[in-house]
Design a protein around this motif. Sequence first.
Motif, PDB file in Angstrom:
ATOM      1  N   GLN A   8      42.642  68.290  69.025  1.00  0.00           N
ATOM      2  CA  GLN A   8      41.427  68.733  69.701  1.00  0.00           C
ATOM      3  C   GLN A   8      40.514  67.551  70.020  1.00  0.00           C
ATOM      4  O   GLN A   8      39.963  67.442  71.122  1.00  0.00           O
ATOM      5  CB  GLN A   8      40.692  69.755  68.830  1.00  0.00           C
ATOM      6  N   ALA A  12      39.596  66.245  73.723  1.00  0.00           N
ATOM      7  CA  ALA A  12      38.180  66.276  74.108  1.00  0.00           C
ATOM      8  C   ALA A  12      37.702  64.934  74.627  1.00  0.00           C
ATOM      9  O   ALA A  12      36.739  64.870  75.408  1.00  0.00           O
ATOM     10  CB  ALA A  12      37.322  66.712  72.923  1.00  0.00           C
ATOM     11  N   PRO A 308      37.091  72.093  75.344  1.00  0.00           N
ATOM     12  CA  PRO A 308      36.213  70.958  75.018  1.00  0.00           C
ATOM     13  C   PRO A 308      36.345  69.808  76.016  1.00  0.00           C
ATOM     14  O   PRO A 308      35.334  69.174  76.368  1.00  0.00           O
ATOM     15  CB  PRO A 308      36.684  70.547  73.610  1.00  0.00           C
ATOM     16  N   ILE A 319      29.840  70.164  73.509  1.00  0.00           N
ATOM     17  CA  ILE A 319      31.276  70.169  73.803  1.00  0.00           C
ATOM     18  C   ILE A 319      32.002  71.245  72.998  1.00  0.00           C
ATOM     19  O   ILE A 319      32.886  71.931  73.513  1.00  0.00           O
ATOM     20  CB  ILE A 319      31.888  68.789  73.491  1.00  0.00           C
ATOM     21  N   PHE A 320      31.620  71.389  71.739  1.00  0.00           N
ATOM     22  CA  PHE A 320      32.305  72.317  70.840  1.00  0.00           C
ATOM     23  C   PHE A 320      31.389  73.496  70.506  1.00  0.00           C
ATOM     24  O   PHE A 320      30.356  73.306  69.870  1.00  0.00           O
ATOM     25  CB  PHE A 320      32.719  71.615  69.545  1.00  0.00           C
ATOM     26  N   TRP A 399      33.823  80.246  73.345  1.00  0.00           N
ATOM     27  CA  TRP A 399      34.867  79.254  73.587  1.00  0.00           C
ATOM     28  C   TRP A 399      35.448  79.308  74.988  1.00  0.00           C
ATOM     29  O   TRP A 399      36.082  78.355  75.453  1.00  0.00           O
ATOM     30  CB  TRP A 399      35.971  79.387  72.530  1.00  0.00           C
TER      31      TRP A 399
END
Length: 401
Positions: A8, A12, A308, A319-320, A399
């Motif tokens: 992740q 990202a 992300p 971003i998250f 999300w």
Amino acid sequence: MLDFDQAQTLLANAAGPLQRTEHVDLTQASGRVLAADLDATVDIPPADNSAMDGYALRLADWSLDARLPIQQRCYAGDVPEPLKPGHAIRLFTGSVIPEGADVVVMQEDATEADNLVQISREPKPGQHIRRRGEDTRAGSPLLPAGTLLHAAHVALLASQGLASIPVFAQLRVGILTTGDELVQPGQPRATEQIYNSNGPMLAAMVRGMSALPVHVLHARDTETDLLAAFKTLLADCDLVLSVGGVSVGERDLVKPALAALGGELSLWKVRMKPGKPVALAQIDGKPVVSLPGNPVSAYAVFATLVTPLMRRMQGRAEIFPPVSQLRLRTAQPRQDAREEFLRVQCRVADDGGSELTPYGHQGSGVISSLPWSTGLARLPADVLVHDQDQVAYYDLRHWLA
């Protein structure tokens, strides 16, 4: 296989924010990302005004038996006269407070007759007056760059008189599906074929992220078709998503095609279920993310690993999205060698708290589980998870937005 958190983070950071910016009309700003810090340009309210329909007066002029002459009726948008001693001015919500008045009495506490008003309840100093600049002050920070704009932000910007604002250009995404067994919806289908759900699904998910699905292409399982499709997508898009053909079968040709275009793989296989076959390559400075072909796997990988990256490329500050810890309901303990992302519904439990109920069939081809689910429950690898244990919950409202 790469651990999920590592994958992740790697994804990202696979690209930075777009450098392209533009000005858009405020009516078109919802869903766009602010490209510059904005300061307030005016005081809001611009003048002291009434929060109620009622009467403006001096507190010193009030007594229970006083009947004050009504000097003026002042509507919102009118300029009030200076208040004379011993008088009252009839106001309405939003009316400017007259010079000399220090209190507003709401009409429910007043009786008006023969152009006189009597106040039945003692006012409190400054009551029902909205002060100039109590909401925003000219020159104070308003919104920071990286804000994803929604209706509430648009209201705030409009209150400042802004007709257009600077935003990042919309992220342009190319989608490529692969597989000779796929048929486009609406076309005739043979028994051995299935309809292509990945293309429309990913296009909808990209739009839900306020990005543009510029192309949704399908390529047969030949390196020639794949190369031609990738070239088109790379020419027109900032980010390319391919689906299927990234495993180790004889006709999984996405990796060779990416290599032929100069792509270097920095990620291949993630320790997650569903969604193990994931690849990341860079070609001409653009990220290419290859997702697994099963629709549920592609859905889960997009939600947790791709979004992300998209937020970063869009220039968003956040971003998250948040991940909460909630109770899992499971009839039997669960354990897997990979981190498992269960499709679940978040429900209110008998004790008033929240709990997660998994879909009955967790197969990666069970598309009916997707509209049923409110989110994904993340179960750690190699850990026995029991009923009522706390697990991480990825709320898809956040999300996938």
